[in-house]
Design a protein around this motif. Structure first.
Motif, PDB file in Angstrom:
ATOM      1  N   CYS A 140     -22.075 -33.848 -17.411  1.00  8.71           N
ATOM      2  CA  CYS A 140     -22.855 -33.207 -18.433  1.00  8.71           C
ATOM      3  C   CYS A 140     -22.118 -31.787 -18.983  1.00  8.71           C
ATOM      4  O   CYS A 140     -22.024 -31.038 -18.193  1.00  8.71           O
ATOM      5  CB  CYS A 140     -24.268 -33.230 -18.010  1.00  8.71           C
ATOM      6  N   GLN A 141     -22.165 -31.879 -20.257  1.00  8.07           N
ATOM      7  CA  GLN A 141     -21.648 -30.494 -20.900  1.00  8.07           C
ATOM      8  C   GLN A 141     -22.638 -30.060 -21.640  1.00  8.07           C
ATOM      9  O   GLN A 141     -22.378 -29.087 -22.603  1.00  8.07           O
ATOM     10  CB  GLN A 141     -20.313 -30.617 -21.666  1.00  8.07           C
ATOM     11  N   ASN A 142     -24.105 -30.515 -21.666  1.00  7.29           N
ATOM     12  CA  ASN A 142     -25.040 -29.906 -22.597  1.00  7.29           C
ATOM     13  C   ASN A 142     -25.337 -28.470 -21.701  1.00  7.29           C
ATOM     14  O   ASN A 142     -25.018 -27.861 -21.004  1.00  7.29           O
ATOM     15  CB  ASN A 142     -26.184 -30.974 -22.511  1.00  7.29           C
ATOM     16  N   ARG A 143     -26.476 -27.861 -22.686  1.00  5.41           N
ATOM     17  CA  ARG A 143     -26.409 -26.574 -22.452  1.00  5.41           C
ATOM     18  C   ARG A 143     -26.865 -25.796 -21.031  1.00  5.41           C
ATOM     19  O   ARG A 143     -26.237 -24.947 -20.584  1.00  5.41           O
ATOM     20  CB  ARG A 143     -27.752 -26.055 -23.331  1.00  5.41           C
ATOM     21  N   THR A 144     -27.836 -26.589 -20.494  1.00  5.74           N
ATOM     22  CA  THR A 144     -28.279 -26.124 -19.013  1.00  5.74           C
ATOM     23  C   THR A 144     -27.303 -26.460 -17.771  1.00  5.74           C
ATOM     24  O   THR A 144     -26.926 -25.533 -17.131  1.00  5.74           O
ATOM     25  CB  THR A 144     -29.574 -27.081 -18.473  1.00  5.74           C
ATOM     26  N   CYS A 145     -26.530 -27.510 -17.958  1.00  7.61           N
ATOM     27  CA  CYS A 145     -25.464 -27.767 -17.262  1.00  7.61           C
ATOM     28  C   CYS A 145     -24.284 -26.819 -17.303  1.00  7.61           C
ATOM     29  O   CYS A 145     -23.576 -26.185 -16.640  1.00  7.61           O
ATOM     30  CB  CYS A 145     -25.030 -29.141 -17.295  1.00  7.61           C
ATOM     31  N   LYS A 146     -24.092 -26.616 -18.531  1.00  7.95           N
ATOM     32  CA  LYS A 146     -22.930 -25.480 -18.948  1.00  7.95           C
ATOM     33  C   LYS A 146     -23.186 -24.221 -18.349  1.00  7.95           C
ATOM     34  O   LYS A 146     -22.412 -23.601 -17.822  1.00  7.95           O
ATOM     35  CB  LYS A 146     -22.910 -25.471 -20.355  1.00  7.95           C
ATOM     36  N   LYS A 147     -24.405 -23.947 -18.377  1.00 10.26           N
ATOM     37  CA  LYS A 147     -25.030 -22.651 -17.873  1.00 10.26           C
ATOM     38  C   LYS A 147     -24.603 -22.496 -16.413  1.00 10.26           C
ATOM     39  O   LYS A 147     -24.381 -21.427 -15.886  1.00 10.26           O
ATOM     40  CB  LYS A 147     -26.305 -22.229 -18.209  1.00 10.26           C
ATOM     41  N   GLN A 148     -24.606 -23.703 -15.734  1.00 13.91           N
ATOM     42  CA  GLN A 148     -24.317 -23.692 -14.252  1.00 13.91           C
ATOM     43  C   GLN A 148     -23.105 -24.275 -13.988  1.00 13.91           C
ATOM     44  O   GLN A 148     -22.666 -24.344 -12.784  1.00 13.91           O
ATOM     45  CB  GLN A 148     -25.430 -24.877 -13.878  1.00 13.91           C
TER      46      GLN A 148
ATOM     47  N   CYS B  21     -31.662 -32.032 -16.336  1.00 15.99           N
ATOM     48  CA  CYS B  21     -31.718 -30.606 -16.566  1.00 15.99           C
ATOM     49  C   CYS B  21     -32.074 -30.008 -15.509  1.00 15.99           C
ATOM     50  O   CYS B  21     -33.475 -30.063 -14.981  1.00 15.99           O
ATOM     51  CB  CYS B  21     -31.949 -30.026 -18.106  1.00 15.99           C
ATOM     52  N   GLY B  22     -31.384 -28.875 -15.167  1.00 15.76           N
ATOM     53  CA  GLY B  22     -31.865 -27.958 -13.959  1.00 15.76           C
ATOM     54  C   GLY B  22     -31.404 -28.201 -12.870  1.00 15.76           C
ATOM     55  O   GLY B  22     -31.524 -27.816 -11.617  1.00 15.76           O
TER      56      GLY B  22
END
Ligand code: FES
Length: 110
Positions: A25-33, A61-62
């Motif tokens: 996953c390269q979406n926002r939440t996973c990218k922040k992680q 997410c999360g």
């Protein structure tokens, strides 16, 4: 428009359909992680007949970075770049999932 049911030269089913695909996953939440580093780590350890791609949100997410291995339907959560070599060696090359990294929501038995 779907090509399902249409006749064309490119519609032949490849015998490699069952080859594994790793979706990171390269979406926002996973990218922040840290998902981009996880994707990079997989890219540095290529395995024959395994495709690694970034994906849009996997709907978890999360709990990321989320990694989904298809067609096995094995989910890994909170994946760190330094854990990728173990997934590559044990799961992608050895055929045995890494139990301690399984996503508890979808893999209840460990
Ligand atoms: S952002 Fe990765 S599962 Fe949703």
């Amino acid at each position: 428009m779907s090509n399902i049911g249409k006749s064309s030269n490119s519609a032949e089913i490849s015998p490699r359909v069952a080859a594994r695909c790793v979706r990171v996953c390269q979406n926002r939440t996973c990218k922040k992680q840290g998902a981009s580093k996880v994707l990079e780590a997989f890219a540095t350890l290529p395995v024959a007949d395994v495709t690694v791609t970034g994906s849009s949100c996997l709907g978890q997410c999360g709990h990321g970075p989320m990694v989904l291995v298809l067609p096995d339907m094995v989910w890994y959560c909170g994946v760190k770049p330094n854990e990728v070599p173990l997934v590559v060696k044990q799961h992608l090359s050895g055929g045995e999932c890494v139990k301690k990294m399984l996503y508890y929501r979808f893999h209840t038995e460990k």
